[in-house]
Write a protein that holds these residues in place. Structure first.
Motif, PDB file in Angstrom:
ATOM      1  N   MET A   1      -9.112   3.055  -4.264  1.00 43.43           N
ATOM      2  CA  MET A   1      -9.282   1.757  -3.996  1.00 43.43           C
ATOM      3  C   MET A   1      -8.444   1.627  -2.686  1.00 43.43           C
ATOM      4  SD  MET A   1      -8.117  -1.677  -5.801  1.00 43.43           S
ATOM      5  CE  MET A   1      -8.689  -3.314  -5.109  1.00 43.43           C
ATOM      6  N   PHE A   2      -7.299   2.308  -2.457  1.00 43.06           N
ATOM      7  CA  PHE A   2      -6.781   2.246  -1.075  1.00 43.06           C
ATOM      8  C   PHE A   2      -7.637   2.655  -0.044  1.00 43.06           C
ATOM      9  CE2 PHE A   2      -4.134   4.178   1.851  1.00 43.06           C
ATOM     10  CZ  PHE A   2      -3.311   2.992   2.478  1.00 43.06           C
ATOM     11  N   HIS A   3      -8.150   4.047  -0.328  1.00 45.64           N
ATOM     12  CA  HIS A   3      -8.958   4.621   0.764  1.00 45.64           C
ATOM     13  C   HIS A   3     -10.222   3.742   1.135  1.00 45.64           C
ATOM     14  CE1 HIS A   3      -6.386   7.915   1.111  1.00 45.64           C
ATOM     15  NE2 HIS A   3      -6.163   8.275  -0.255  1.00 45.64           N
ATOM     16  N   PHE A   4     -10.816   3.138   0.181  1.00 43.80           N
ATOM     17  CA  PHE A   4     -11.949   2.229   0.399  1.00 43.80           C
ATOM     18  C   PHE A   4     -11.544   1.044   1.189  1.00 43.80           C
ATOM     19  CE2 PHE A   4     -14.349  -1.618  -1.140  1.00 43.80           C
ATOM     20  CZ  PHE A   4     -15.609  -1.167  -0.426  1.00 43.80           C
ATOM     21  N   LEU A   5     -10.469   0.658   0.908  1.00 42.56           N
ATOM     22  CA  LEU A   5      -9.879  -0.884   2.015  1.00 42.56           C
ATOM     23  C   LEU A   5      -9.592  -0.190   3.101  1.00 42.56           C
ATOM     24  CD1 LEU A   5      -8.023  -2.455  -0.982  1.00 42.56           C
ATOM     25  CD2 LEU A   5     -10.212  -3.162   0.010  1.00 42.56           C
ATOM     26  N   VAL A   6      -8.918   0.860   3.325  1.00 39.70           N
ATOM     27  CA  VAL A   6      -8.738   1.444   4.696  1.00 39.70           C
ATOM     28  C   VAL A   6      -9.605   1.665   5.363  1.00 39.70           C
ATOM     29  CG1 VAL A   6      -7.203   2.985   5.868  1.00 39.70           C
ATOM     30  CG2 VAL A   6      -6.440   1.833   3.950  1.00 39.70           C
ATOM     31  N   GLY A   7     -10.685   2.529   4.993  1.00 38.41           N
ATOM     32  CA  GLY A   7     -12.125   2.926   5.432  1.00 38.41           C
ATOM     33  C   GLY A   7     -11.925   4.394   6.103  1.00 38.41           C
ATOM     34  N   ALA A   8     -12.838   5.024   6.776  1.00 38.70           N
ATOM     35  CA  ALA A   8     -12.722   6.281   7.143  1.00 38.70           C
ATOM     36  C   ALA A   8     -11.691   5.984   8.519  1.00 38.70           C
ATOM     37  CB  ALA A   8     -14.046   6.700   7.540  1.00 38.70           C
ATOM     38  N   PRO A   9     -11.215   7.392   8.858  1.00 39.24           N
ATOM     39  CA  PRO A   9     -10.578   7.293  10.026  1.00 39.24           C
ATOM     40  C   PRO A   9     -11.350   6.883  11.360  1.00 39.24           C
ATOM     41  CG  PRO A   9     -10.520   9.231   8.972  1.00 39.24           C
ATOM     42  CD  PRO A   9     -11.306   8.648   8.261  1.00 39.24           C
ATOM     43  N   GLY A  10     -10.685   6.042  12.278  1.00 36.88           N
ATOM     44  CA  GLY A  10     -11.578   5.798  13.447  1.00 36.88           C
ATOM     45  C   GLY A  10     -12.021   4.200  13.133  1.00 36.88           C
ATOM     46  N   LEU A  20      -5.043  -5.979   1.397  1.00 34.42           N
ATOM     47  CA  LEU A  20      -5.412  -5.713   0.295  1.00 34.42           C
ATOM     48  C   LEU A  20      -4.930  -4.301  -0.140  1.00 34.42           C
ATOM     49  CD1 LEU A  20      -9.071  -7.292  -0.273  1.00 34.42           C
ATOM     50  CD2 LEU A  20      -7.034  -7.857  -1.524  1.00 34.42           C
ATOM     51  N   ALA A  21      -4.965  -3.437   1.061  1.00 35.32           N
ATOM     52  CA  ALA A  21      -4.572  -2.162   0.860  1.00 35.32           C
ATOM     53  C   ALA A  21      -3.074  -1.955   0.776  1.00 35.32           C
ATOM     54  CB  ALA A  21      -5.022  -1.164   2.190  1.00 35.32           C
ATOM     55  N   GLU A  22      -2.663  -2.891   1.450  1.00 34.17           N
ATOM     56  CA  GLU A  22      -1.028  -2.833   1.219  1.00 34.17           C
ATOM     57  C   GLU A  22      -0.540  -3.275  -0.121  1.00 34.17           C
ATOM     58  OE1 GLU A  22       0.339  -5.419   4.530  1.00 34.17           O
ATOM     59  OE2 GLU A  22       0.082  -3.822   5.750  1.00 34.17           O
ATOM     60  N   LEU A  23      -1.326  -4.280  -0.744  1.00 29.99           N
ATOM     61  CA  LEU A  23      -1.182  -4.850  -2.038  1.00 29.99           C
ATOM     62  C   LEU A  23      -1.330  -3.780  -3.039  1.00 29.99           C
ATOM     63  CD1 LEU A  23      -0.435  -7.248  -3.950  1.00 29.99           C
ATOM     64  CD2 LEU A  23      -2.761  -7.859  -3.671  1.00 29.99           C
ATOM     65  N   ALA A  24      -2.618  -3.033  -2.836  1.00 31.49           N
ATOM     66  CA  ALA A  24      -2.770  -1.776  -3.692  1.00 31.49           C
ATOM     67  C   ALA A  24      -1.789  -0.812  -3.678  1.00 31.49           C
ATOM     68  CB  ALA A  24      -4.258  -1.230  -3.437  1.00 31.49           C
ATOM     69  N   ALA A  27       1.141  -1.959  -5.610  1.00 30.98           N
ATOM     70  CA  ALA A  27       0.926  -1.982  -6.912  1.00 30.98           C
ATOM     71  C   ALA A  27       0.994  -0.672  -7.794  1.00 30.98           C
ATOM     72  CB  ALA A  27      -0.513  -2.582  -7.457  1.00 30.98           C
ATOM     73  N   THR A  28       0.843   0.563  -6.933  1.00 32.64           N
ATOM     74  CA  THR A  28       1.094   1.835  -7.527  1.00 32.64           C
ATOM     75  C   THR A  28       2.559   1.981  -7.987  1.00 32.64           C
ATOM     76  OG1 THR A  28       1.242   2.862  -5.510  1.00 32.64           O
ATOM     77  CG2 THR A  28      -0.897   2.832  -6.315  1.00 32.64           C
ATOM     78  N   PHE A  29       3.400   1.235  -7.467  1.00 34.14           N
ATOM     79  CA  PHE A  29       4.762   1.525  -7.865  1.00 34.14           C
ATOM     80  C   PHE A  29       5.234   0.704  -8.927  1.00 34.14           C
ATOM     81  CE2 PHE A  29       4.537   2.699  -3.324  1.00 34.14           C
ATOM     82  CZ  PHE A  29       5.075   4.355  -3.497  1.00 34.14           C
ATOM     83  N   VAL A  30       4.486  -0.319  -9.224  1.00 38.02           N
ATOM     84  CA  VAL A  30       5.144  -1.223 -10.150  1.00 38.02           C
ATOM     85  C   VAL A  30       5.170  -0.631 -11.699  1.00 38.02           C
ATOM     86  CG1 VAL A  30       4.012  -3.483 -11.503  1.00 38.02           C
ATOM     87  CG2 VAL A  30       4.077  -3.333  -9.093  1.00 38.02           C
ATOM     88  N   PRO A  31       4.292   0.200 -12.113  1.00 36.78           N
ATOM     89  CA  PRO A  31       4.596   0.849 -13.430  1.00 36.78           C
ATOM     90  C   PRO A  31       5.974   1.665 -13.513  1.00 36.78           C
ATOM     91  CG  PRO A  31       2.433   1.270 -12.872  1.00 36.78           C
ATOM     92  CD  PRO A  31       3.011   0.669 -11.662  1.00 36.78           C
ATOM     93  N   SER A  32       6.163   2.393 -12.308  1.00 36.67           N
ATOM     94  CA  SER A  32       7.399   3.102 -12.292  1.00 36.67           C
ATOM     95  C   SER A  32       8.612   2.159 -12.231  1.00 36.67           C
ATOM     96  CB  SER A  32       7.525   4.040 -11.188  1.00 36.67           C
ATOM     97  OG  SER A  32       6.600   4.924 -11.277  1.00 36.67           O
ATOM     98  N   ALA A  33       8.570   1.130 -11.415  1.00 41.98           N
ATOM     99  CA  ALA A  33       9.753   0.174 -11.546  1.00 41.98           C
ATOM    100  C   ALA A  33       9.939  -0.275 -12.875  1.00 41.98           C
ATOM    101  CB  ALA A  33       9.621  -1.019 -10.321  1.00 41.98           C
ATOM    102  N   PHE A  34       8.795  -0.832 -13.517  1.00 41.88           N
ATOM    103  CA  PHE A  34       8.769  -1.602 -14.712  1.00 41.88           C
ATOM    104  C   PHE A  34       9.748  -0.251 -15.952  1.00 41.88           C
ATOM    105  CE2 PHE A  34       6.799  -2.117 -18.965  1.00 41.88           C
ATOM    106  CZ  PHE A  34       7.268  -3.513 -19.168  1.00 41.88           C
TER     107      PHE A  34
END
Length: 94
Positions: A1-10, A20-24, A27-34
């Motif tokens: 999802m992150f790469h879709f939101l950021v898009g291709a280089p350039g 949304l990319a920053e939020l995604a 969110a990847t760190f939430v399970p580890s913190a929990f």
């Protein structure tokens, strides 16, 4: 999802996509913190935890290691040229 939101280089990134990319990514760190919070709270202040509390703490700590292990498995499979999907290999190993 992150790469879709950021898009291709350039490509130009909109403010909404960036947020949304920053939020995604966050969110990847939430399970580890929990998992860390859960592991600490299970035996917090308990002298001599029971066997079930020890198992629960180990499971909580496993939630911290799982994302890194899954990523390592995917990289190792890619380097080895494996055609087995990551999910299938992960399910067998788990």
């Amino acid at each position: 999802m992150f790469h879709f939101l950021v898009g291709a280089p350039g490509e130009e990134i909109t403010a909404a996509s960036r947020a949304l990319a920053e939020l995604a990514l966050f969110a990847t760190f939430v399970p580890s913190a929990f998992g860390i919070a859960w592991a600490v709270s299970i035996t917090d202040g308990v002298p001599g935890p029971s066997a079930s509390e020890t198992r629960a703490r180990r499971l909580a700590l496993a939630t911290v290691a799982t994302p890194a292990l899954y990523t390592m498995l995917g990289v190792m499979q890619a380097l080895a040229g494996s055609r087995v999907p990551d999910e299938a290999a992960w399910a067998v190993l788990w």
